[in-house]
Design a protein around this motif. Structure first.
Motif, PDB file in Angstrom:
ATOM      1  N   UNK A  37      23.925   7.269   4.907  1.00  0.00           N
ATOM      2  CA  UNK A  37      24.351   8.410   3.718  1.00  0.00           C
ATOM      3  C   UNK A  37      23.849   8.145   2.493  1.00  0.00           C
ATOM      4  N   UNK A  38      23.049   6.707   2.248  1.00  0.00           N
ATOM      5  CA  UNK A  38      22.500   6.263   1.244  1.00  0.00           C
ATOM      6  C   UNK A  38      20.945   6.553   1.321  1.00  0.00           C
ATOM      7  N   UNK A  39      20.416   7.037   0.092  1.00  0.00           N
ATOM      8  CA  UNK A  39      19.024   7.345   0.270  1.00  0.00           C
ATOM      9  C   UNK A  39      18.287   5.979   0.107  1.00  0.00           C
ATOM     10  N   UNK A  40      17.437   5.689   1.026  1.00  0.00           N
ATOM     11  CA  UNK A  40      16.818   4.371   1.182  1.00  0.00           C
ATOM     12  C   UNK A  40      15.321   4.544   0.858  1.00  0.00           C
ATOM     13  N   UNK A  41      14.623   3.900   0.218  1.00  0.00           N
ATOM     14  CA  UNK A  41      13.266   3.979   0.185  1.00  0.00           C
ATOM     15  C   UNK A  41      12.419   3.335   1.575  1.00  0.00           C
ATOM     16  N   UNK A  42      13.230   2.374   2.117  1.00  0.00           N
ATOM     17  CA  UNK A  42      12.637   1.998   3.366  1.00  0.00           C
ATOM     18  C   UNK A  42      13.842   1.606   4.524  1.00  0.00           C
ATOM     19  N   UNK A  43      13.727   1.785   5.644  1.00  0.00           N
ATOM     20  CA  UNK A  43      14.806   1.445   6.630  1.00  0.00           C
ATOM     21  C   UNK A  43      13.845   0.375   7.584  1.00  0.00           C
ATOM     22  N   UNK A  44      14.605  -0.838   7.651  1.00  0.00           N
ATOM     23  CA  UNK A  44      13.807  -1.756   8.505  1.00  0.00           C
ATOM     24  C   UNK A  44      14.746  -2.174   9.678  1.00  0.00           C
ATOM     25  N   UNK A  45      14.301  -1.851  10.972  1.00  0.00           N
ATOM     26  CA  UNK A  45      14.991  -2.152  12.066  1.00  0.00           C
ATOM     27  C   UNK A  45      15.015  -3.529  12.564  1.00  0.00           C
ATOM     28  N   UNK A  46      15.861  -4.507  12.384  1.00  0.00           N
ATOM     29  CA  UNK A  46      15.798  -5.856  12.535  1.00  0.00           C
ATOM     30  C   UNK A  46      16.330  -6.349  13.873  1.00  0.00           C
ATOM     31  N   UNK A  95       0.799  -1.172  -0.002  1.00  0.00           N
ATOM     32  CA  UNK A  95      -0.142  -0.011  -0.018  1.00  0.00           C
ATOM     33  C   UNK A  95       0.773   1.234  -0.237  1.00  0.00           C
ATOM     34  N   UNK A  96       2.148   1.099  -0.364  1.00  0.00           N
ATOM     35  CA  UNK A  96       3.089   2.229  -0.297  1.00  0.00           C
ATOM     36  C   UNK A  96       3.180   2.600  -1.512  1.00  0.00           C
ATOM     37  N   UNK A  97       3.291   3.989  -1.793  1.00  0.00           N
ATOM     38  CA  UNK A  97       3.851   4.779  -2.882  1.00  0.00           C
ATOM     39  C   UNK A  97       4.759   5.802  -2.580  1.00  0.00           C
ATOM     40  N   UNK A  98       5.866   6.021  -3.157  1.00  0.00           N
ATOM     41  CA  UNK A  98       6.465   5.126  -4.557  1.00  0.00           C
ATOM     42  C   UNK A  98       6.697   3.757  -4.165  1.00  0.00           C
ATOM     43  N   UNK A  99       6.944   2.885  -5.126  1.00  0.00           N
ATOM     44  CA  UNK A  99       7.295   1.716  -5.031  1.00  0.00           C
ATOM     45  C   UNK A  99       8.542   1.228  -4.191  1.00  0.00           C
ATOM     46  N   UNK A 100       8.552   0.281  -3.344  1.00  0.00           N
ATOM     47  CA  UNK A 100       9.975   0.063  -2.606  1.00  0.00           C
ATOM     48  C   UNK A 100      10.869  -0.638  -3.505  1.00  0.00           C
ATOM     49  N   UNK A 101      11.865  -0.132  -3.452  1.00  0.00           N
ATOM     50  CA  UNK A 101      13.243  -0.729  -4.348  1.00  0.00           C
ATOM     51  C   UNK A 101      14.347  -0.996  -3.544  1.00  0.00           C
ATOM     52  N   UNK A 102      14.791   0.210  -2.721  1.00  0.00           N
ATOM     53  CA  UNK A 102      16.138   0.207  -2.029  1.00  0.00           C
ATOM     54  C   UNK A 102      15.733   0.052  -0.389  1.00  0.00           C
ATOM     55  N   UNK A 103      16.422  -1.312  -0.024  1.00  0.00           N
ATOM     56  CA  UNK A 103      15.941  -1.382   1.433  1.00  0.00           C
ATOM     57  C   UNK A 103      17.326  -1.364   2.239  1.00  0.00           C
TER      58      UNK A 103
END
Length: 500
Positions: free
Chosen positions: A438-447, A371-379
């Motif tokens: 420093x990298x631009x991510x679409x999403x950061x996931x704390x694992x 359900x997220x826009x824009x589409x996730x590519x970089x994680x």
């Protein structure tokens, strides 16, 4: 991996695996430490290495410590690093390196692959792995499991074939209840008899470790409660005498149990209780998400009651060497040693539920992505270790989660403050949080719930993509929404596992 070489994942050093004995170096080490009592520690993993440091730094007795491990590509590098003066474990506990430096100054810690070192030991401490093999069906459900004892039996036989007849063997390895009496004692005594030696002075004890490879690594051995036992009273007395030289027993009194079966059961019961606690709360996290409830808020309220202060938080799953297998080890012993055909069903179910958590977490993340826009590519994944404050990736739940993500059309980058390399996955890991973000991510996931992420160079301060802030998914409940930049909104561009 080249079978003739062993490469340290910590230092990158390459060692040629020897095919000859190490007796000359052992004799030289013992000559240099002639006035010290000799202790051999079998196994240089996360327990054995740090146990070696604690013993070598005893304030009550002068010990010469020999760490023993296998001459294999997977293990020999630890021997090489130690003897080169390099610590083979990265830890957030500063005492680890302090203790290691002291052993270098004292010259009382030496590592070898040669089992002849057993013949010189007054005390042998067993810290080797004993695994559980899980067999799963095509859907990933647990069909059956076993505890392969062949390598462990062989290791015990090597002790009996070389040890002094009056040696104290202290088992710290987590074993199925009944192992000391039904397996270890018969094997070692049989081998001593084969050598034409008496067995009346052979001593065998069990005292399980409660090692926590995080910021309190050393103190989880030295300044922590211990449970112990012996195969007989004489053995138990010897174990007590030794433990008093390495543990602060005035502040942390020892607890003596009647039999080795009792202490063996105590360890797997401890870990089974914790695994079931985690399994229980993971089930409730799904309920909370469906019912629109913040489970962390609920747990914090319940924890005000002292009897419920140890209620767990939800998370991505269970990892590490103990909680992922120990309940099954107990159930295996119930069936194999004591003929209880049903085993321990609740303990087995807890492991099964916990093992499925990374898959559930992946499904949780995919629902958000859909359900997220824009589409996730970089994680960007923050944390690959199985727990906070450690550099240990053994059975990390992040591995399963990562493998599922990797099957998709994503570019995935990993960070962990305690690792440069993820051996199970075979990829490099960034350890500098500033460089990583420093990298631009679409999403950061704390694992992984490393406190590093919310202390110095915290995520709160370093996330500053004002134009296009990354989606944040917290699978371990580490972040507080009120501390994030103002453009973050719960359940919009900030999601937390266990929060509906």
């Amino acid at each position: 991996m080249n079978k003739n070489k062993s490469i340290s994942p910590i230092t990158g050093k390459e060692y040629i695996i020897p095919d000859v004995c190490d007796l000359k170096n052992i004799k030289q080490f013992l000559s240099d430490n002639a006035k010290r009592k000799t202790v051999v520690i079998q196994g240089l993993g996360f327990v054995g290495t740090v146990m070696s440091l604690v013993v070598a730094n005893s304030n009550e007795c002068e010990y010469a410590v020999i760490g023993l491990d296998q001459a294999t590509a997977e293990s020999y590098w630890k021997i090489g690093d130690i003897n080169k003066g390099l610590m083979p474990i990265i830890s957030s506990d500063p005492l680890v390196n302090q203790y290691f430096r002291k052993t270098k100054n004292r010259k009382n810690f030496f590592a070898t692959h040669d089992i002849q070192s057993f013949s010189e030991a007054e005390i042998i401490i067993v810290d080797i792995n004993l695994d559980v093999t899980k067999i799963r069906d095509i859907d990933g459900n647990l069909k059956t499991f076993s505890v392969p004892m062949e390598s462990f039996r062989s290791a015990m036989r090597s002790i009996g074939q070389t040890c002094r007849p009056d040696v104290l063997v202290l088992v710290e390895t987590t074993v199925p209840p009944g192992t000391c009496r039904k397996l270890i004692y018969p094997i070692i005594t049989e081998e001593i008899i084969k050598r034409g030696l008496p067995t009346k002075n052979f001593l065998l004890g069990h005292s399980y470790e409660r090692v926590m490879p995080g910021p309190n690594y050393i103190n989880s051995i030295k300044n922590f409660y211990r449970v112990y036992s012996g195969i007989d009273d004489k053995s138990a007395d010897a174990v007590e005498e030794f433990l008093k030289t390495i543990i602060s027993t005035d502040e942390y009194p020892l607890t003596r149990l009647k039999t080795t079966e009792s202490t063996e059961m105590a360890k797997v019961l401890e870990n089974s209780y914790r695994a079931m606690n985690i399994s229980f709360i993971n089930e409730w996290s799904r309920f909370a998400e469906k019912s629109g409830v913040d489970l962390y808020e609920v747990i914090d309220a319940i924890r005000q009651r002292p009897t419920h202060a140890n209620l767990m938080y939800p998370g991505i799953g269970v990892g590490g060497y103990c909680l992922t297998k120990d309940p099954l080890m107990a159930s295996w012993a119930a069936k194999e040693f004591y003929e209880i055909s049903s085993g321990l069903k609740m303990s087995e179910d807890a492991i099964e539920n916990n093992d499925h958590m990374p898959r559930y977490c992946y499904d949780f993340v995919m629902r958000i992505f859909a359900g997220y826009i824009p589409k996730i590519r970089k994680i960007g994944l923050l944390g690959v270790a199985y727990g906070p404050g450690i550099g240990d990736t053994r059975f990390s739940p992040v591995e399963d989660f990562y493998s599922r993500l990797s099957a998709g059309d994503y570019e995935i980058f990993c960070h962990d403050p305690y690792l440069d390399f993820w051996p199970e996955v075979g990829i490099k890991v960034q350890s500098s949080i500033k460089e990583f973000l420093n990298n631009n991510y679409d999403v950061l996931i704390i694992t992984t719930a490393h406190n590093d992420y919310i202390e110095q160079d915290s995520i709160y301060d370093l996330i500053c993509y004002d134009d296009s802030p990354p989606l944040i998914i917290d699978t371990v409940g580490l972040l507080e929404i009120k501390k994030l930049p103002s453009h973050y909104e719960l359940n919009k561009n900030f999601h937390v596992l266990g929060v509906g």
